[in-house]
Design an enzyme around this catalytic site. Sequence first.
Site, PDB file in Angstrom:
ATOM      1  N   LYS A  98       0.835  -1.211   0.000  1.00 21.55           N
ATOM      2  CA  LYS A  98       0.000   0.000   0.000  1.00 21.55           C
ATOM      3  C   LYS A  98       0.869   1.261   0.000  1.00 21.55           C
ATOM      4  O   LYS A  98       0.691   2.157  -0.817  1.00 21.55           O
ATOM      5  CB  LYS A  98      -0.931   0.012   1.230  1.00 21.55           C
ATOM      6  CG  LYS A  98      -1.786  -1.243   1.367  1.00 21.55           C
ATOM      7  CD  LYS A  98      -2.656  -1.205   2.621  1.00 21.55           C
ATOM      8  CE  LYS A  98      -1.913  -1.202   3.938  1.00 21.55           C
ATOM      9  NZ  LYS A  98      -1.214  -2.470   4.281  1.00 21.55           N
ATOM     10  N   ARG A 149     -10.157   0.328   8.766  1.00 23.37           N
ATOM     11  CA  ARG A 149      -9.640  -0.996   9.087  1.00 23.37           C
ATOM     12  C   ARG A 149     -10.611  -1.825   9.899  1.00 23.37           C
ATOM     13  O   ARG A 149     -10.309  -2.967  10.231  1.00 23.37           O
ATOM     14  CB  ARG A 149      -8.397  -0.810   9.919  1.00 23.37           C
ATOM     15  CG  ARG A 149      -7.104  -1.182   9.237  1.00 23.37           C
ATOM     16  CD  ARG A 149      -6.101  -0.993  10.310  1.00 23.37           C
ATOM     17  NE  ARG A 149      -4.823  -1.539  10.168  1.00 23.37           N
ATOM     18  CZ  ARG A 149      -3.795  -0.966   9.557  1.00 23.37           C
ATOM     19  NH1 ARG A 149      -3.947   0.120   8.871  1.00 23.37           N
ATOM     20  NH2 ARG A 149      -2.636  -1.521   9.629  1.00 23.37           N
ATOM     21  N   ARG A 156      12.220  -4.495   5.339  1.00 22.85           N
ATOM     22  CA  ARG A 156      11.855  -3.103   5.032  1.00 22.85           C
ATOM     23  C   ARG A 156      12.666  -2.085   5.828  1.00 22.85           C
ATOM     24  O   ARG A 156      12.892  -2.252   7.018  1.00 22.85           O
ATOM     25  CB  ARG A 156      10.366  -2.885   5.322  1.00 22.85           C
ATOM     26  CG  ARG A 156       9.969  -1.407   5.282  1.00 22.85           C
ATOM     27  CD  ARG A 156       8.489  -1.174   5.214  1.00 22.85           C
ATOM     28  NE  ARG A 156       7.760  -1.766   6.316  1.00 22.85           N
ATOM     29  CZ  ARG A 156       6.441  -1.807   6.373  1.00 22.85           C
ATOM     30  NH1 ARG A 156       5.716  -1.319   5.379  1.00 22.85           N
ATOM     31  NH2 ARG A 156       5.849  -2.365   7.403  1.00 22.85           N
ATOM     32  N   ARG A 188      10.928  -0.146  11.302  1.00 24.44           N
ATOM     33  CA  ARG A 188       9.784   0.057  12.189  1.00 24.44           C
ATOM     34  C   ARG A 188       9.842  -0.921  13.349  1.00 24.44           C
ATOM     35  O   ARG A 188      10.199  -2.079  13.166  1.00 24.44           O
ATOM     36  CB  ARG A 188       8.482  -0.141  11.399  1.00 24.44           C
ATOM     37  CG  ARG A 188       8.005   1.120  10.750  1.00 24.44           C
ATOM     38  CD  ARG A 188       6.903   0.885   9.748  1.00 24.44           C
ATOM     39  NE  ARG A 188       5.757   0.134  10.266  1.00 24.44           N
ATOM     40  CZ  ARG A 188       4.643  -0.065   9.578  1.00 24.44           C
ATOM     41  NH1 ARG A 188       4.527   0.436   8.360  1.00 24.44           N
ATOM     42  NH2 ARG A 188       3.661  -0.768  10.094  1.00 24.44           N
ATOM     43  N   ARG A 199      -0.375  -8.609  13.747  1.00 25.17           N
ATOM     44  CA  ARG A 199      -0.901  -7.680  12.736  1.00 25.17           C
ATOM     45  C   ARG A 199      -1.721  -8.441  11.698  1.00 25.17           C
ATOM     46  O   ARG A 199      -2.774  -7.968  11.258  1.00 25.17           O
ATOM     47  CB  ARG A 199       0.254  -6.922  12.067  1.00 25.17           C
ATOM     48  CG  ARG A 199       0.903  -5.905  13.010  1.00 25.17           C
ATOM     49  CD  ARG A 199       2.293  -5.499  12.575  1.00 25.17           C
ATOM     50  NE  ARG A 199       2.318  -4.779  11.305  1.00 25.17           N
ATOM     51  CZ  ARG A 199       3.420  -4.565  10.595  1.00 25.17           C
ATOM     52  NH1 ARG A 199       4.584  -5.021  11.037  1.00 25.17           N
ATOM     53  NH2 ARG A 199       3.354  -3.909   9.465  1.00 25.17           N
TER      54      ARG A 199
HETATM   55  P1  AP5 Z   1       4.865  -1.417   1.956  1.00 24.25           P
HETATM   56  O1  AP5 Z   1       4.366  -0.802   0.709  1.00 24.25           O
HETATM   57  O2  AP5 Z   1       5.615  -0.537   2.902  1.00 24.25           O
HETATM   58  O3  AP5 Z   1       3.691  -2.200   2.714  1.00 24.25           O
HETATM   59  P2  AP5 Z   1       2.305  -1.683   3.297  1.00 24.25           P
HETATM   60  O4  AP5 Z   1       1.196  -2.361   2.569  1.00 24.25           O
HETATM   61  O5  AP5 Z   1       2.266  -0.192   3.335  1.00 24.25           O
HETATM   62  O6  AP5 Z   1       2.381  -2.366   4.719  1.00 24.25           O
HETATM   63  P3  AP5 Z   1       2.406  -1.774   6.203  1.00 24.25           P
HETATM   64  O7  AP5 Z   1       3.208  -2.725   7.010  1.00 24.25           O
HETATM   65  O8  AP5 Z   1       2.793  -0.333   6.222  1.00 24.25           O
HETATM   66  O9  AP5 Z   1       0.894  -1.932   6.546  1.00 24.25           O
HETATM   67  P4  AP5 Z   1       0.237  -2.024   7.911  1.00 24.25           P
HETATM   68  O10 AP5 Z   1      -1.163  -1.993   7.497  1.00 24.25           O
HETATM   69  O11 AP5 Z   1       0.636  -3.151   8.773  1.00 24.25           O
HETATM   70  O12 AP5 Z   1       0.831  -0.763   8.705  1.00 24.25           O
HETATM   71  P5  AP5 Z   1       0.239   0.691   9.020  1.00 24.25           P
HETATM   72  O13 AP5 Z   1       1.370   1.631   9.002  1.00 24.25           O
HETATM   73  O14 AP5 Z   1      -0.961   0.967   8.207  1.00 24.25           O
HETATM   74  O15 AP5 Z   1       5.801  -2.668   1.538  1.00 24.25           O
HETATM   75  C1  AP5 Z   1       6.440  -3.483   2.502  1.00 24.25           C
HETATM   76  C2  AP5 Z   1       7.861  -3.861   2.031  1.00 24.25           C
HETATM   77  O16 AP5 Z   1       7.783  -4.676   0.865  1.00 24.25           O
HETATM   78  C3  AP5 Z   1       8.722  -2.657   1.638  1.00 24.25           C
HETATM   79  O17 AP5 Z   1      10.034  -2.892   2.059  1.00 24.25           O
HETATM   80  C4  AP5 Z   1       8.628  -2.586   0.124  1.00 24.25           C
HETATM   81  O18 AP5 Z   1       9.811  -2.075  -0.451  1.00 24.25           O
HETATM   82  C5  AP5 Z   1       8.410  -4.053  -0.261  1.00 24.25           C
HETATM   83  N1  AP5 Z   1       7.486  -4.203  -1.390  1.00 24.25           N
HETATM   84  C6  AP5 Z   1       6.361  -3.480  -1.635  1.00 24.25           C
HETATM   85  N2  AP5 Z   1       5.747  -3.916  -2.753  1.00 24.25           N
HETATM   86  C7  AP5 Z   1       6.500  -4.947  -3.228  1.00 24.25           C
HETATM   87  C8  AP5 Z   1       6.363  -5.831  -4.335  1.00 24.25           C
HETATM   88  N3  AP5 Z   1       5.346  -5.714  -5.223  1.00 24.25           N
HETATM   89  N4  AP5 Z   1       7.316  -6.796  -4.512  1.00 24.25           N
HETATM   90  C9  AP5 Z   1       8.351  -6.920  -3.638  1.00 24.25           C
HETATM   91  N5  AP5 Z   1       8.518  -6.103  -2.554  1.00 24.25           N
HETATM   92  C10 AP5 Z   1       7.600  -5.145  -2.354  1.00 24.25           C
HETATM   93  O19 AP5 Z   1      -0.264   0.475  10.542  1.00 24.25           O
HETATM   94  C11 AP5 Z   1       0.624   0.290  11.609  1.00 24.25           C
HETATM   95  C12 AP5 Z   1      -0.144   0.229  12.919  1.00 24.25           C
HETATM   96  O20 AP5 Z   1      -0.819   1.483  13.159  1.00 24.25           O
HETATM   97  C13 AP5 Z   1      -1.248  -0.837  13.018  1.00 24.25           C
HETATM   98  O21 AP5 Z   1      -0.747  -2.099  13.400  1.00 24.25           O
HETATM   99  C14 AP5 Z   1      -2.175  -0.223  14.073  1.00 24.25           C
HETATM  100  O22 AP5 Z   1      -1.683  -0.417  15.372  1.00 24.25           O
HETATM  101  C15 AP5 Z   1      -2.111   1.267  13.753  1.00 24.25           C
HETATM  102  N6  AP5 Z   1      -3.140   1.701  12.788  1.00 24.25           N
HETATM  103  C16 AP5 Z   1      -2.947   2.256  11.569  1.00 24.25           C
HETATM  104  N7  AP5 Z   1      -4.112   2.541  10.958  1.00 24.25           N
HETATM  105  C17 AP5 Z   1      -5.087   2.146  11.819  1.00 24.25           C
HETATM  106  C18 AP5 Z   1      -6.527   2.169  11.758  1.00 24.25           C
HETATM  107  N8  AP5 Z   1      -7.178   2.656  10.676  1.00 24.25           N
HETATM  108  N9  AP5 Z   1      -7.218   1.694  12.823  1.00 24.25           N
HETATM  109  C19 AP5 Z   1      -6.568   1.220  13.930  1.00 24.25           C
HETATM  110  N10 AP5 Z   1      -5.226   1.153  14.045  1.00 24.25           N
HETATM  111  C20 AP5 Z   1      -4.489   1.642  13.005  1.00 24.25           C
HETATM  112 ZN    ZN Z   2       2.292   1.219   4.940  1.00 22.76          ZN
END
Ligand code: AP5
Ligand code: ZN
Length: 214
Positions: free
Chosen positions: A13, A88, A127, A160, A171
């Site tokens: 994402k 979410r 990452r 992270r 997660r």
């Molecule tokens: P990347 O694009 O960074 O992945 P992502 O989908 O953004 O994954 P996240 O880990 O950021 O998602 P998340 O939902 O767990 O975390 P969030 O910050 O939202 O890609 C990952 C890696 O793979 C990178 O190194 C990239 O280079 C590589 N990559 C990407 N695409 C690739 C491909 N096609 N092929 C190969 N490699 C690839 O949330 C964190 C925390 O915040 C949650 O756990 C929760 O506690 C809180 N939180 C956030 N939003 C909410 C909400 N709405 N409600 C409640 N709690 C929330």
């Molecule tokens: Zn992300």
Amino acid sequence: KRLILVGPPGSGKGTQSPIIKDDYCLCHLATGDMLRAAVAAKTPLGIKAKEAMDKGELVSDDLVVGIIDEAMKKPSCQKGFILDGFPRTVVQAEKLDEMLQKQGTKIDKVLNFAIDDAILEERITGRWIHPPSGRTYHTKFAPPKVPGVDDVTKEPLIQRKDDTAEVLKSRLEAFHRQTEPVIDYYAKKGAVAQLHAEKPPKEVTAEVQKVLSS
Ligand code: AP5
Ligand code: ZN
């Protein structure tokens, strides 16, 4: 366009967001990025969110709905936006619908970053991020020019705190239990487009562009 990106941790994402933002001139609202900034700055919001985030659990609906409600008022978000990591839970999705209804708008598309859980551990543990810009790297799939250093600013990259194999398990559990129902919620409205998120980044970008231009 008004878009939601939904998918498990590491599904891509945050990697696709800047490209979509540049191509379609939208504002990018990532609740995870905003919460991490609040934790780093030790704001009251950050202090409340930290414990759940460190454990890989979701923070409360009220907290994140408050952040999004505030952020969506920005002038740059009036014509369109990308929501990355929100909604979410079904409660968050219902609150978002209420907010948009008041503005007389609605979500155009929900991009579902569909991917097998087994691929995600390698993506997450490899990452590295540059928090000020939101740029994301991967030791194997998207390495920076110099290890541990941002290509553009030359500032250090960080990992992270929740990017461990252990926390990833919680997660993923939160994703399957609380966020997959959100995909069903929008599927009933006919708004969901499926992506093959296991493909290389450029191929995923091409799929996104195809969906958004149709
Ligand atoms: P990347 O694009 O960074 O992945 P992502 O989908 O953004 O994954 P996240 O880990 O950021 O998602 P998340 O939902 O767990 O975390 P969030 O910050 O939202 O890609 C990952 C890696 O793979 C990178 O190194 C990239 O280079 C590589 N990559 C990407 N695409 C690739 C491909 N096609 N092929 C190969 N490699 C690839 O949330 C964190 C925390 O915040 C949650 O756990 C929760 O506690 C809180 N939180 C956030 N939003 C909410 C909400 N709405 N409600 C409640 N709690 C929330
Ligand atoms: Zn992300």
